[in-house]
Enzyme design. Structure first.
Site, mmCIF file in Angstrom:
data_model
loop_
_atom_site.group_PDB
_atom_site.id
_atom_site.type_symbol
_atom_site.label_atom_id
_atom_site.label_comp_id
_atom_site.label_asym_id
_atom_site.label_seq_id
_atom_site.Cartn_x
_atom_site.Cartn_y
_atom_site.Cartn_z
ATOM 1 N N ASP A 22 0.805 -1.231 0.000
ATOM 2 C CA ASP A 22 0.000 0.000 0.000
ATOM 3 C C ASP A 22 0.838 1.281 0.000
ATOM 4 O O ASP A 22 0.283 2.377 -0.060
ATOM 5 C CB ASP A 22 -0.976 0.000 1.187
ATOM 6 C CG ASP A 22 -0.280 -0.170 2.525
ATOM 7 O OD1 ASP A 22 0.891 -0.584 2.546
ATOM 8 O OD2 ASP A 22 -0.912 0.111 3.550
ATOM 9 N N GLU A 31 11.366 -3.995 12.477
ATOM 10 C CA GLU A 31 12.495 -3.600 11.641
ATOM 11 C C GLU A 31 13.788 -3.661 12.446
ATOM 12 O O GLU A 31 14.784 -4.250 12.009
ATOM 13 C CB GLU A 31 12.297 -2.176 11.110
ATOM 14 C CG GLU A 31 11.102 -2.029 10.163
ATOM 15 C CD GLU A 31 9.785 -1.713 10.864
ATOM 16 O OE1 GLU A 31 9.703 -1.910 12.110
ATOM 17 O OE2 GLU A 31 8.846 -1.277 10.174
#
Ligand code: UDP
Ligand code: MN
Length: 255
Positions: A114, A201
């Site tokens: 997205d 992350e």
């Protein structure tokens, strides 16, 4: 010849899926040496994604793995409540490690379906020796979340992150890419469901690199070439009316 750019994209079935994939594919068609690793969050590869990829004109590898049931978001859950794309990105890392070795010149990037990507971002990635980093627009509660780069030394000296700034690598998924060599050599490095919300992350990167290895790109991290856009779910509020009359709007039409 530049490196192969491996872009790893987790994706899942929803009304806007084909629109998202179309926007992505039409950006990626501009990129040389691009290999799309698309991983469906499902027990089977769907017809929609299979047909979409075969007509896309891209080089791709189509994988699937369902998110474990206890980690799957419910409709009522806020989106940050559960990690998204973890099993899918790990399946792609495993696939790369099985099919390539460190003799291939490559770069690995996690490209959510997205976000919005400039073709300029992929030009920057060609320079990566270990890990490249750059600003990401519209994320972390900021207009732009970015590494702070020293002009003189072209080194990363810190980050401007306001959200969980205590992370060792306060970087969004869209804000870094790794040389394929690192992915191959750090063969056990994986995303983890055990990582707290917002730490996916940093948890991966801490297994692979150190902060002094960060290579600032995009003009010493002053340019924004990727945006963490999010798509509003369509309401489809009148679809039920049609279904009652047997006139489902997308009967025999793929949307
Ligand atoms: N995703 C997925 N399964 C899900 C939810 C998300 O595979 O149940 C994928 C999604 O298509 C995207 C990535 O995981 O490529 C990150 O999800 P999302 O964009 O919703 O995360 P956010 O932008 O909110 O961090
Ligand atoms: Mn997203």
């Amino acid at each position: 010849n530049g490196p192969i750019i491996f872009a790893i994209t987790p994706t899942f079935k929803r009304p806007s899926q084909k629109a998202e994939l179309t926007r992505l594919a039409q950006t990626f068609l501009h990129i040389k040496n691009f290999h799309w690793i698309i991983v469906e969050d499902s027990n089977e590869r769907t017809k929609l994604v299979t047909n979409f990829l075969s007509e896309s004109g891209l080089i791709y590898h189509h994988l699937n793995v369902a998110t474990p049931r206890n980690f799957k978001l419910k409709k009522s859950d806020p989106h940050w409540k559960k990690p998204r794309g973890i099993a899918q990105r790990n399946a792609a890392l495993t696939w790369i490690r099985k099919n390539y070795n460190a003799t291939t010149n490559g770069v690995v990037y996690f490209a959510d379906d997205d976000n919005t990507y400039s073709v300029k971002l992929f030009k920057e990635m060609e320079k990566i020796k270990v890990i490249g980093v750059w600003p990401v627009g519209l994320v972390g509660g900021l207009m732009v979340e970015r590494p702070i780069c020293d002009n003189e030394t072209n080194k990363v000296t810190g980050f401007n992150a306001a959200w969980k700034p205590e992370r060792i690598f306060p970087i969004d998924m869209a804000g870094f890419a790794l040389n394929l060599k690192v992915v191959i050599e750090k063969k056990d490095a994986m995303f983890s469901y055990a990582a707290p919300n917002g730490y996916h992350e940093t948890t991966l990167l801490e297994q692979m690199v150190t902060r002094d290895q960060l290579e600032p790109l995009a003009d010493c991290c002053t340019k924004v070439y990727v945006w963490h856009t999010r798509t509003e779910p369509p309401t489809l509020r009148d679809e039920q009316q049609l279904i009652k009359k047997g006139l489902k709007s997308d009967a025999n039409i793929e949307v």
